[in-house]
Scaffold this motif. Structure first.
Motif, short mmCIF file in Angstrom:
data_model
loop_
_atom_site.label_atom_id
_atom_site.label_comp_id
_atom_site.label_asym_id
_atom_site.label_seq_id
_atom_site.Cartn_x
_atom_site.Cartn_y
_atom_site.Cartn_z
N ALA A 1 0.83 -1.22 0.00
CA ALA A 1 0.00 0.00 0.00
C ALA A 1 0.86 1.27 0.00
O ALA A 1 0.45 2.29 -0.54
CB ALA A 1 -0.94 0.00 1.20
N SER B 1 2.10 4.00 -3.72
CA SER B 1 1.69 5.42 -3.68
C SER B 1 2.96 6.26 -3.66
O SER B 1 3.99 5.82 -3.18
CB SER B 1 0.85 5.69 -2.44
N PHE C 1 -1.24 8.57 -0.54
CA PHE C 1 -1.81 7.34 0.03
C PHE C 1 -3.07 7.65 0.83
O PHE C 1 -4.11 7.00 0.68
CB PHE C 1 -0.78 6.63 0.93
N PRO D 1 -6.89 5.75 0.59
CA PRO D 1 -6.17 4.55 1.04
C PRO D 1 -6.65 3.27 0.35
O PRO D 1 -5.83 2.41 0.00
CB PRO D 1 -6.46 4.49 2.54
N THR D 2 -7.94 3.15 0.14
CA THR D 2 -8.46 1.89 -0.41
C THR D 2 -8.01 1.66 -1.84
O THR D 2 -8.06 0.53 -2.34
CB THR D 2 -10.01 1.84 -0.35
N TYR E 1 -4.94 1.91 -2.71
CA TYR E 1 -3.61 1.27 -2.59
C TYR E 1 -3.61 0.07 -1.65
O TYR E 1 -2.72 -0.76 -1.72
CB TYR E 1 -2.59 2.30 -2.06
N TYR E 2 -4.59 0.03 -0.77
CA TYR E 2 -4.61 -1.00 0.28
C TYR E 2 -5.58 -2.09 -0.16
O TYR E 2 -6.79 -1.90 -0.14
CB TYR E 2 -5.10 -0.34 1.58
N HIS E 3 -5.01 -3.25 -0.56
CA HIS E 3 -5.87 -4.32 -1.06
C HIS E 3 -5.95 -5.45 -0.04
O HIS E 3 -4.93 -5.92 0.45
CB HIS E 3 -5.36 -4.84 -2.40
N TYR F 1 -3.19 -8.38 2.95
CA TYR F 1 -3.33 -7.87 4.32
C TYR F 1 -2.13 -8.21 5.21
O TYR F 1 -1.76 -7.43 6.08
CB TYR F 1 -4.65 -8.34 4.94
N ASN G 1 0.44 -5.67 4.56
CA ASN G 1 -0.06 -4.31 4.75
C ASN G 1 -0.39 -3.94 6.20
O ASN G 1 -0.96 -2.88 6.46
CB ASN G 1 -1.33 -4.09 3.90
N ALA H 1 0.11 -0.50 7.48
CA ALA H 1 -0.58 0.61 6.83
C ALA H 1 -1.92 0.95 7.47
O ALA H 1 -2.57 1.91 7.10
CB ALA H 1 -0.80 0.28 5.34
N ARG H 2 -2.36 0.14 8.44
CA ARG H 2 -3.65 0.42 9.05
C ARG H 2 -3.76 -0.19 10.45
O ARG H 2 -3.60 -1.39 10.63
CB ARG H 2 -4.76 -0.16 8.18
#
Length: 370
Positions: A126, A130, A136, A140-141, A143-145, A149, A152, A155-156
């Motif tokens: 993610a 970017s 980013f 976010p969504t 870049y964040y798949h 997970y 990533n 990233a969250r």
């Protein structure tokens, strides 16, 4: 005070030596780890170190007792546990004594996310895809798949994840309330990185340690020129994107200050923070040739070079050249980066084992789950 009152000695407290620190990511936790390692050495305590050439306790997998070197033979006789792990109370309890003190540290998710972005830029899909942190956060969504997970997690809601919970969970009031209560039950103390010196004083009181036990030099920080400015929109977006971490932070920031008021009081706190800072300054003047942290290219002794990651320039220290042996040892421990210190303690505690090779990439993709 009346004469009689003075005759009642203050209740002496004993330094707590069974301590579990949940090391969270990008929260000044490397500095806390160094404090824990030095304390362990001072009292000759046993540290629950990672097994098999690793520098973390199975992270990002949920912790299991056998991730600890020697668990089969040592069992519940560890005093200190502080390397990165994803929290799992039942398994940690197999390793740590029943009277263990549990604590952790949180940081405001806004600076935290920017820090993660720079540090994990090359490892987190993610972030990689970017151009910068504001791009980013604008969507976010994009870049964040969900499929990525595992890679990533940084990233969250990384703090939520480190505490053992689902960092992609729905932000549902009943759920978040239950998690906050569970964390409160499992941990005796949650520190706040944004008030690091105040946190050290609170920790010192909670553990009945000396001031010198919580003196530190800031470790694993990065040079200012790698910090990206967040736009006001990005800052707001972080609160929504990382809403679980935001709730976590707000809740424990409140309980942190409440705890200070109920135990030490703000006046004593301020005095002790001043004391901590002057002692720290004294030590920096004793130990360091520049009296401050320097960039990676300016670290003379490569053995003291911290692990470098992403687009961050991770700072380290140069020691003075002419220190006597005892001072040199003290100073070396103050500035020893996490990987080197872990490796060194591993060699001390497990002399028969092949010692940890440095120069390993720290990220979990390298060694596990390939």
């Amino acid at each position: 005070k009346s004469h009689e009152e003075l005759l009642i000695p203050p209740t002496p407290c004993h330094a707590k030596t069974n301590v579990m620190f949940l090391k969270t990511h990008k929260t000044a936790s490397s500095t806390v780890l160094n404090i824990m390692f030095r304390f362990a050495e001072r009292y000759n305590l046993t540290v629950a170190l990672p097994a098999d050439q690793l520098f973390h306790l199975g992270y990002p997998r949920t912790f299991l007792a056998h991730f600890v070197e020697g668990f089969e033979t040592i069992g519940q006789n560890y005093n200190i546990m502080c390397n990165h792990l994803r929290f799992n109370l039942m398994e940690v309890k197999k390793v740590m004594a029943a009277n263990t003190f549990y604590f952790s540290i949180l940081r405001n998710p806004i600076p935290l996310l920017e820090s993660s972005y720079i540090y994990y830029k090359n490892n987190v899909p993610a972030f990689r895809s970017s151009r910068n942190v504001n791009e980013f956060l604008a969507s976010p969504t994009k870049y964040y798949h969900p499929a990525d997970y595992r890679e990533n997690i940084y990233a969250r809601n990384i703090m939520w994840f480190d505490f053992g919970y689902n960092n992609n969970a729905e932000d549902d009031t009943k759920y978040t309330q239950a998690v906050l209560e569970e964390i409160e039950q499992n941990f005796h103390l949650i520190l706040i990185a944004d008030y690091f010196d105040e946190s050290m004083i609170l920790l010192k009181h909670a553990l009945c340690w000396d001031l010198d036990d919580v003196i530190y030099f800031k470790l694993n920080s990065r040079s200012q020129d790698t910090v990206q400015m967040l736009t006001p929109e990005s800052e707001e977006q972080i609160k929504a994107w990382c809403s679980l971490d935001w709730k976590l932070y707000l809740h424990f920031n409140q309980s942190f200050w409440r705890r200070i008021e109920e135990t030490i009081g703000l006046e004593v706190l301020e005095k002790e923070v001043d004391h901590l800072r002057s002692r720290q300054k004294e030590l920096m003047e004793t130990c360091l040739s520049e009296r401050e942290a320097v960039g990676k290219d300016h670290i003379r002794n490569k053995a003291l070079l911290p692990f470098q990651s992403g687009a961050a320039n991770i700072l380290g220290y140069n020691l003075k050249q002419d220190l006597d042996n005892r001072t040199l040892r003290t100073c070396q421990k103050m500035v020893m980066p996490e990987l080197q210190y872990t490796s060194y303690l591993y060699a001390v505690q497990h002399p028969h084992k092949k010692r940890k090779e440095l120069g390993l990439p720290l990220l979990w993709t390298s060694l596990q789950e390939k």
